[in-house]
Motif scaffolding. Structure first.
Motif, mmCIF file in Angstrom:
data_model
loop_
_atom_site.group_PDB
_atom_site.id
_atom_site.type_symbol
_atom_site.label_atom_id
_atom_site.label_comp_id
_atom_site.label_asym_id
_atom_site.label_seq_id
_atom_site.Cartn_x
_atom_site.Cartn_y
_atom_site.Cartn_z
ATOM 1 N N SER A 197 53.674 41.414 43.941
ATOM 2 C CA SER A 197 54.224 41.108 42.611
ATOM 3 C C SER A 197 53.792 42.125 41.561
ATOM 4 O O SER A 197 54.410 42.211 40.496
ATOM 5 N N GLY A 198 52.725 42.877 41.822
ATOM 6 C CA GLY A 198 52.230 43.851 40.854
ATOM 7 C C GLY A 198 51.655 43.212 39.600
ATOM 8 O O GLY A 198 51.638 43.823 38.523
ATOM 9 N N MET A 199 51.125 42.005 39.743
ATOM 10 C CA MET A 199 50.594 41.287 38.589
ATOM 11 C C MET A 199 49.285 41.923 38.124
ATOM 12 O O MET A 199 48.431 42.280 38.939
ATOM 13 N N ALA A 200 49.127 42.057 36.805
ATOM 14 C CA ALA A 200 47.928 42.655 36.238
ATOM 15 C C ALA A 200 46.840 41.598 36.064
ATOM 16 O O ALA A 200 47.080 40.535 35.507
ATOM 17 N N VAL A 201 45.642 41.929 36.554
ATOM 18 C CA VAL A 201 44.483 41.043 36.420
ATOM 19 C C VAL A 201 43.279 41.894 36.044
ATOM 20 O O VAL A 201 43.107 43.014 36.539
ATOM 21 N N SER A 202 42.429 41.352 35.195
ATOM 22 C CA SER A 202 41.230 42.055 34.763
ATOM 23 C C SER A 202 40.233 42.211 35.912
ATOM 24 O O SER A 202 40.160 41.376 36.815
ATOM 25 N N GLU A 203 39.434 43.278 35.842
ATOM 26 C CA GLU A 203 38.369 43.467 36.826
ATOM 27 C C GLU A 203 37.313 42.371 36.735
ATOM 28 O O GLU A 203 36.452 42.248 37.599
ATOM 29 N N LEU A 204 37.386 41.561 35.711
ATOM 30 C CA LEU A 204 36.493 40.416 35.564
ATOM 31 C C LEU A 204 36.657 39.429 36.713
ATOM 32 O O LEU A 204 35.708 38.722 37.084
ATOM 33 N N LEU A 205 37.863 39.363 37.312
ATOM 34 C CA LEU A 205 38.183 38.376 38.345
ATOM 35 C C LEU A 205 38.698 39.072 39.613
ATOM 36 O O LEU A 205 39.859 38.905 39.999
ATOM 37 N N PRO A 206 37.860 39.826 40.310
ATOM 38 C CA PRO A 206 38.333 40.601 41.462
ATOM 39 C C PRO A 206 38.778 39.748 42.638
ATOM 40 O O PRO A 206 39.669 40.160 43.409
ATOM 41 N N HIS A 207 38.198 38.570 42.817
ATOM 42 C CA HIS A 207 38.573 37.724 43.957
ATOM 43 C C HIS A 207 39.897 37.014 43.701
ATOM 44 O O HIS A 207 40.784 37.011 44.569
ATOM 45 N N ILE A 208 40.048 36.415 42.524
ATOM 46 C CA ILE A 208 41.318 35.762 42.197
ATOM 47 C C ILE A 208 42.450 36.788 42.184
ATOM 48 O O ILE A 208 43.589 36.473 42.534
ATOM 49 N N ALA A 209 42.131 38.016 41.823
ATOM 50 C CA ALA A 209 43.154 39.076 41.799
ATOM 51 C C ALA A 209 43.809 39.267 43.157
ATOM 52 O O ALA A 209 44.981 39.648 43.233
ATOM 53 N N THR A 210 43.081 39.003 44.240
ATOM 54 C CA THR A 210 43.655 39.182 45.580
ATOM 55 C C THR A 210 44.607 38.055 45.954
ATOM 56 O O THR A 210 45.242 38.111 47.011
#
Length: 473
Positions: free
Chosen positions: A115-128
């Motif tokens: 999806s190419g969704m942007a997520v902060s480096e604050l949440l690296p696990h949820i980003a996956t």
């Protein structure tokens, strides 16, 4: 024991007015639990041999269970899921009133998943996990105060005395496991602002309030009997006749019936709950996935509760909420960083990020995500400017939540805020809209789910709320 009240004992022929059923229950609160248990022990139905009717949804739904990962205090949306490059350009400059400065994001954003969704480096696990998430960036609250914001998020009202979301769902659908409550609150010793009103059954029967379960010590207070089995049985046998007599005389009384059902549930839970909450049967790989191998006590407790959440829904518990441990003495909610934004948000993310992501992945790997709705939410957002250059204040006009699981369209962004994140401007979504959508996903029509109280048919959403249909799968 006399069942009359009054002060006319010295008057021949005087008899006081009989006690009401509610007064009997109040005066005999402790002993009454044993009365209920005595009936259970005499009736083989307590062992689960007699089936109970199953509540029905308004329409078919794949979703059977809900897990709410609540982040009290107000997570900053522009520092997690809603990047604002313009705000970074303005960083350090005076904002509109001349007394505050714009506060850029201290963390970088990256795009993840198909999806190419942007997520902060604050949440690296949820980003996956982004391809499983629906991220709603256009939430609005209306109340920039923690207690009212929390109670609104949970009950649809800004004052106490109303049933929570979990209570409404269990009232409508019941529990798939008659030996466990339908609504469980997993906490680490701290209750968010607004207190237990957040998890109250309100005017619904008391069987629909949340059962609090702690991470440390005795998970559930007063569950295990202090007597050995023979002594307990003797007490139950002694009180059996009184129980039957009282039940026959009380007739129909909602408060009495709710109390009896709660005591019945407590008895059944004595054998089942310890096994459900015990993680010894989990593999080491699963424990590592959740982060239980950490030396950080707060992270370990939160990871423990997230893994328990999966076990509870696996056993048929309808609604489970997991709250965060309080860090740095934040009595207004652990994400409430009016100062030390970087330190506070990083500490909170460290405690919660891995476990929430693990919960999504674990449910998915077991084929349970399609029938479980997971919600990650907070009561409001935070301002794009700062009074001290080191934090963010309360913002009710924009915040972000996400959902994952059955019935939602993973990899979806819904709604937008303005270029600095101060206000939702597209697909504005209220808490009532969120509640209507959650009820829809579990097969309930928010306009039809009502309870008669005070002469009105009351509901979770009152006269508000629309299902957010673009996010539905």
């Amino acid at each position: 024991m006399s069942m009359r009240k009054g002060n006319g004992e010295g008057c021949p022929g005087y008899a006081g007015a009989p006690l009401t059923r509610r007064e009997v229950l109040k005066q005999a609160a402790n002993g009454f639990g044993m009365l209920a248990l005595s009936s259970l022990m005499a009736d083989k139905a307590y062992a689960g041999l007699v089936p109970t009717p199953t509540a029905m949804p308004h329409f078919p739904s794949k979703v059977k269970n809900v897990i709410l990962c609540f982040m009290p205090g107000g997570v900053s949306h522009m520092d997690t899921f809603d990047p604002k490059p313009k705000l970074n350009e303005l960083h350090g400059q005076l904002s509109g009133d001349g007394q505050r400065t714009w506060q850029g994001c201290p963390w970088s954003f990256k795009r993840y998943g198909q999806s190419g969704m942007a997520v902060s480096e604050l949440l690296p696990h949820i980003a996956t996990c982004v391809d499983d998430l629906v991220v709603v960036r256009s939430m609005v609250s209306g109340f920039p105060l923690h207690p009212r914001g929390n109670i609104l998020f949970h009950t649809g009202r800004n004052v106490g005395g109303h049933p929570s979301l979990g209570s409404w769902i269990t009232y409508a659908l019941g529990s798939e496991n008659k030996n466990l409550p339908g609504y469980v609150l997993l906490h680490t010793g701290d209750i968010p602002p607004g207190g237990l009103e957040n998890f109250s059954n309100g005017f619904l029967p008391a069987t629909h309030q949340a059962l609090p379960v702690k991470a440390e010590g005795n998970a559930i207070d007063n569950l295990v009997t202090s007597d050995d089995p023979r002594l307990q049985q003797a007490k139950l046998d002694l009180l059996l006749d009184q129980d039957r007599a009282f039940g026959a005389s009380a007739g129909s009384d909602d408060a009495v019936e709710a109390a009896i059902r709660n005591y019945e549930m407590a008895y059944r839970m004595q054998s089942l709950v310890p096994d459900v909450l015990d993680l010894d049967k989990e593999t080491e790989a699963t424990k590592r996935l959740y982060g239980l191998d950490t030396t950080n006590k707060d992270k370990r407790n939160y990871s423990l509760q997230c893994l328990r959440a999966r076990r509870l829904v696996e056993e048929g518990v309808r609604f489970v909420e997991v709250t965060c441990p309080v860090l740095f003495g934040q009595n207004n909610g652990t994400w409430d960083q009016h100062s030390y934004l970087k330190r506070g948000h990083e500490a909170n993310a460290l405690v919660t990020d891995q476990a929430v992501a693990a919960l999504i992945k674990d449910l998915k790997s077991r084929g349970m995500l399609e029938e479980t709705l997971l919600i990650w939410g907070t009561e409001f957002g935070r301002t794009p400017d700062s009074s001290n250059g080191d934090g963010r204040d309360h913002l009710e006009t924009a915040f972000t939540i996400f959902m994952a699981g059955g019935g939602v369209k993973g990899g979806t962004l819904y709604g937008e805020t303005d270029e600095i994140g101060k206000k939702a401007v597209e697909n504005i979504t209220t808490v009532h809209d969120l509640h209507a959508t959650i009820l829809h996903l579990v097969g309930l029509d928010h306009e039809k789910l009502t309870y008669r109280f005070g002469g009105r048919d009351l509901s979770l959403t009152d006269v508000h709320g629309n299902v957010i249909r673009p996010i539905l799968a």
